[in-house]
Design a protein around this motif. Structure first.
Motif, mmCIF file in Angstrom:
data_model
loop_
_atom_site.group_PDB
_atom_site.id
_atom_site.type_symbol
_atom_site.label_atom_id
_atom_site.label_comp_id
_atom_site.label_asym_id
_atom_site.label_seq_id
_atom_site.Cartn_x
_atom_site.Cartn_y
_atom_site.Cartn_z
ATOM 1 N N GLU A 6 0.826 -1.206 0.000
ATOM 2 C CA GLU A 6 0.000 0.000 0.000
ATOM 3 C C GLU A 6 0.861 1.258 0.000
ATOM 4 O O GLU A 6 0.523 2.263 -0.610
ATOM 5 C CB GLU A 6 -0.923 -0.006 1.226
ATOM 6 C CG GLU A 6 -2.037 -1.034 1.174
ATOM 7 C CD GLU A 6 -3.047 -0.735 0.077
ATOM 8 O OE1 GLU A 6 -3.408 0.439 -0.097
ATOM 9 O OE2 GLU A 6 -3.464 -1.681 -0.615
ATOM 10 N N SER A 7 1.994 1.219 0.697
ATOM 11 C CA SER A 7 2.824 2.420 0.836
ATOM 12 C C SER A 7 3.515 2.820 -0.461
ATOM 13 O O SER A 7 4.043 3.919 -0.566
ATOM 14 C CB SER A 7 3.879 2.203 1.932
ATOM 15 O OG SER A 7 4.764 1.158 1.553
ATOM 16 N N ASP A 8 3.524 1.915 -1.456
ATOM 17 C CA ASP A 8 4.169 2.233 -2.733
ATOM 18 C C ASP A 8 3.208 2.832 -3.744
ATOM 19 O O ASP A 8 3.627 3.288 -4.804
ATOM 20 C CB ASP A 8 4.785 0.967 -3.344
ATOM 21 C CG ASP A 8 5.999 0.490 -2.580
ATOM 22 O OD1 ASP A 8 6.699 1.352 -2.010
ATOM 23 O OD2 ASP A 8 6.236 -0.723 -2.526
ATOM 24 N N LYS A 9 1.914 2.796 -3.457
ATOM 25 C CA LYS A 9 0.932 3.207 -4.445
ATOM 26 C C LYS A 9 0.959 4.720 -4.690
ATOM 27 O O LYS A 9 1.305 5.506 -3.814
ATOM 28 C CB LYS A 9 -0.465 2.796 -4.002
ATOM 29 C CG LYS A 9 -0.726 1.298 -4.061
ATOM 30 C CD LYS A 9 -2.174 0.999 -3.681
ATOM 31 C CE LYS A 9 -2.481 -0.490 -3.782
ATOM 32 N NZ LYS A 9 -3.899 -0.777 -3.434
ATOM 33 N N ALA A 10 0.560 5.101 -5.890
ATOM 34 C CA ALA A 10 0.389 6.512 -6.235
ATOM 35 C C ALA A 10 -0.692 6.604 -7.305
ATOM 36 O O ALA A 10 -0.905 5.667 -8.077
ATOM 37 C CB ALA A 10 1.692 7.117 -6.743
ATOM 38 N N VAL A 11 -1.372 7.733 -7.334
ATOM 39 C CA VAL A 11 -2.398 7.990 -8.334
ATOM 40 C C VAL A 11 -1.968 9.170 -9.189
ATOM 41 O O VAL A 11 -1.482 10.189 -8.663
ATOM 42 C CB VAL A 11 -3.763 8.287 -7.663
ATOM 43 C CG1 VAL A 11 -4.798 8.726 -8.707
ATOM 44 C CG2 VAL A 11 -4.262 7.060 -6.920
ATOM 45 N N ARG A 94 4.843 9.526 1.766
ATOM 46 C CA ARG A 94 5.096 8.169 2.236
ATOM 47 C C ARG A 94 5.290 8.141 3.755
ATOM 48 O O ARG A 94 4.737 7.283 4.448
ATOM 49 C CB ARG A 94 6.348 7.609 1.568
ATOM 50 C CG ARG A 94 6.355 7.607 0.044
ATOM 51 C CD ARG A 94 5.506 6.517 -0.539
ATOM 52 N NE ARG A 94 5.828 6.272 -1.935
ATOM 53 C CZ ARG A 94 4.939 6.078 -2.895
ATOM 54 N NH1 ARG A 94 3.644 6.126 -2.623
ATOM 55 N NH2 ARG A 94 5.304 5.828 -4.127
ATOM 56 N N ALA A 95 6.084 9.081 4.260
ATOM 57 C CA ALA A 95 6.371 9.106 5.690
ATOM 58 C C ALA A 95 5.116 9.367 6.518
ATOM 59 O O ALA A 95 4.993 8.886 7.654
ATOM 60 C CB ALA A 95 7.436 10.166 5.981
ATOM 61 N N ASP A 96 4.178 10.100 5.944
ATOM 62 C CA ASP A 96 2.942 10.449 6.652
ATOM 63 C C ASP A 96 1.826 9.443 6.403
ATOM 64 O O ASP A 96 0.714 9.613 6.893
ATOM 65 C CB ASP A 96 2.490 11.852 6.209
ATOM 66 C CG ASP A 96 1.493 12.473 7.175
ATOM 67 O OD1 ASP A 96 1.518 12.111 8.373
ATOM 68 O OD2 ASP A 96 0.673 13.302 6.738
#
Length: 309
Positions: A6-11, A94-96
């Motif tokens: 999930e942390s790698d996803k982007a839109v 990502r950090a947030d």
């Protein structure tokens, strides 16, 4: 999304101007704890909030927005400079634990995100023409001197009267913010992995889009675009800077100088924007075919389904 976490996803939300990208990004960010990241080469300029239809202060307060209005109009913000800033903001998202939602209409910025800038990107025609005009007016020695200041490594390799190579080196640094030497040495890898990205291009019906463009330009004038352009004109910046060529800006400056009526200036602004929208359709179709073309009214449901897979 494959095996990506999930942390790698982007839109990525692209589309022609006035197609509803910003509203879609805001809606998705509120649903999915997202961060909206500007991917539009004109909305980076702080001097151009109204005339570039940047999100309002109220909209920006609803979810985190990044890379909007953070560059002064006196600066040429290149794709190379923007991708460096995008890398920092992506790390922040990502950090947030937020979903990064890149939204805008600048194809070269999206291409940098997904394919990197390892090859010299296409040079915009206006940059090439501006450099050629300088070459004709000032001569190759003067441009070589400018290249010496901006890209000493390239200048050292070129003879002061090598017109075509001097012009090419200046075009590249003007358009990208990086020297030919840098491009040839290392380039920039893509920030986003293809299997981690959900990419959508909003594809409204053309006539409806052109009506929206015309209505939005009128709304911009009512919201203070003319005053905004007046403040920009008072700075007396180089007319070749990107911010000075934003759609509607040159024509409104001509109106302020008494060269056009307001109706004439507005008509030029609307026409330039419609032509730009047409180029955006063509560019994304040929350059980034991996984007899914979706009608704006179908986009919210399409995105929610796509990112939940």
């Amino acid at each position: 999304m494959g095996s990506r976490s999930e942390s790698d996803k982007a839109v990525l939300i692209a589309g022609p101007t006035a197609s509803g990208k910003s509203a879609l990004a805001l809606d998705l960010a509120e649903r999915c704890r997202g961060m909206v990241i500007n991917t539009d080469s004109m909305q980076v300029y702080r001097d151009l909030r109204v005339i570039t239809a940047r999100p309002t202060l109220d909209e920006e307060a609803r979810v985190p927005h990044r890379l909007y209005g953070y560059v002064d109009a006196a600066v040429n913000c290149s794709a190379g400079a923007w991708i460096g800033d995008a890398e920092r903001v992506l790390a922040e998202a990502r950090a947030d634990g937020r979903l990064p939602i890149f939204v805008g209409g600048s194809g070269l910025y999206f291409k940098a995100l997904t394919r990197g800038l390892s090859a010299v990107p296409p040079i915009p025609a206006e940059v090439r023409l501006a450099i050629r005009a300088q070459l004709d007016q000032a001569g190759p020695e003067a441009l070589h001197a400018e290249l010496q200041r901006r890209d000493p490594a390239s200048a050292e390799r070129l003879k002061p009267r090598d017109r075509s190579r001097i012009a090419r080196a200046l075009e590249v640094i003007e358009a990208t913010g990086r020297s030919l030497t840098d491009w040839h040495r290392d380039g920039l890898p893509p920030l986003l992995a293809p299997d981690a990205v959900t990419a959508i291009f909003l594809a409204p019906e053309r006539d409806a889009l052109y009506q929206r463009i015309d209505a939005r330009f009128t709304a911009m004038l009512e919201a203070g675009a003319l005053e905004e352009v007046r403040r920009l004109a008072e700075r007396q910046l180089d007319p070749l800077l990107p911010a000075m060529k934003a759609h509607g800006v040159p024509a409104l400056i001509r109106y302020l100088a008494g060269e056009l009526s307001l109706d004439e200036a507005a008509a030029i602004g609307r026409l330039d924007t419609r032509r730009y929208a047409k180029r955006q359709f063509t560019w994304f179709r040929h350059q980034l075919p991996e984007f899914a073309w979706v009608a704006p009214e179908d986009a919210p449901a399409w995105l929610v389904h796509a990112i939940s897979r």
